[in-house]
Design an enzyme around this catalytic site. Structure first.
Site, PDB file in Angstrom:
ATOM      1  N   CYS A  11      19.169  40.992  -9.273  1.00 34.87           N
ATOM      2  CA  CYS A  11      18.001  41.869  -9.331  1.00 34.87           C
ATOM      3  C   CYS A  11      16.833  41.042  -9.860  1.00 34.87           C
ATOM      4  O   CYS A  11      16.891  39.811  -9.854  1.00 34.87           O
ATOM      5  CB  CYS A  11      18.266  43.127 -10.158  1.00 34.87           C
ATOM      6  SG  CYS A  11      18.487  42.881 -11.934  1.00 34.87           S
ATOM      7  N   ARG A  17      19.857  46.489 -13.170  1.00 35.22           N
ATOM      8  CA  ARG A  17      20.701  46.750 -12.001  1.00 35.22           C
ATOM      9  C   ARG A  17      21.826  45.749 -11.797  1.00 35.22           C
ATOM     10  O   ARG A  17      22.981  46.135 -11.595  1.00 35.22           O
ATOM     11  CB  ARG A  17      19.834  46.806 -10.737  1.00 35.22           C
ATOM     12  CG  ARG A  17      18.832  47.937 -10.770  1.00 35.22           C
ATOM     13  CD  ARG A  17      17.825  47.835  -9.656  1.00 35.22           C
ATOM     14  NE  ARG A  17      16.942  46.685  -9.881  1.00 35.22           N
ATOM     15  CZ  ARG A  17      16.055  46.246  -9.004  1.00 35.22           C
ATOM     16  NH1 ARG A  17      15.948  46.844  -7.825  1.00 35.22           N
ATOM     17  NH2 ARG A  17      15.276  45.216  -9.279  1.00 35.22           N
ATOM     18  N   ASP A 128      14.614  49.946  -9.023  1.00 37.18           N
ATOM     19  CA  ASP A 128      14.573  49.433 -10.394  1.00 37.18           C
ATOM     20  C   ASP A 128      14.267  50.582 -11.353  1.00 37.18           C
ATOM     21  O   ASP A 128      13.194  51.178 -11.284  1.00 37.18           O
ATOM     22  CB  ASP A 128      13.503  48.347 -10.509  1.00 37.18           C
ATOM     23  CG  ASP A 128      13.607  47.548 -11.794  1.00 37.18           C
ATOM     24  OD1 ASP A 128      14.299  48.003 -12.735  1.00 37.18           O
ATOM     25  OD2 ASP A 128      12.998  46.469 -11.860  1.00 37.18           O
TER      26      ASP A 128
END
EC number: 3.1.3.48
Length: 156
Positions: A11, A17, A128
């Site tokens: 990420c 994440r 996100d």
């Protein structure tokens, strides 16, 4: 004999994440009894802002609530990752572009969205949750379990 698989989740900052994906995937591998099929399960970020930091407290909270623990410390994607990993899974399209931008020619890693393993009706993009509330982290968890289970089915 089948070669063991190495998986990397990516990420932006490696505190929300991708460390959640790493921990969820590891948990799903254990639940499926497939530990012997995997040598390395790791995560990193395309940016270096959080290198050495633990995951976001909201990530840890969602993992803990689901009985999953992680000792991960954030790190940045490196050139060696492209030769050390079979799969490099991006959480969103921006991550995917950034990964492909630095991917060395001749890399053996298969670079793709982890969401390519989404069930019908499940978003392929893991948004996100960093600037949002706790709900976003729960949504990520649900997606990552789905993607993990489907990927594991695909290699069975």
């Amino acid at each position: 004999m089948t070669k063991n698989i190495q998986v990397l989740f990516v990420c932006l900052g490696n505190i929300c994440r991708s460390p959640m994906a790493e921990a969820v995937f590891r948990n799903e591998v254990e639940k499926a009894g497939l530990e012997a099929r995997f040598d390395t399960i790791d995560s990193c970020g395309t940016g270096a802002w959080h290198v050495g930091n633990r995951p976001d407290p909201r990530t840890l909270e969602v993992l803990k609530k689901n009985g999953i623990h992680t000792k991960h410390l954030a790190r940045k994607l490196s050139t060696s990752d492209f030769k050390n990993f079979d799969y490099i899974f991006a959480m969103d399209s921006s991550n995917l572009r950034n990964i492909n931008r630095v991917k060395p020619q001749g890399s053996r890693a298969k670079v793709m969205l982890f969401g390519e393993y989404a069930s019908p009706g499940v978003s392929k993009i893991v948004d996100d949750p960093y600037y949002g509330g706790s709900d976003g982290f729960g949504d990520c968890y649900i997606q990552l379990v789905d993607f993990s289970q489907n990927f594991l089915k695909s290699i069975a």
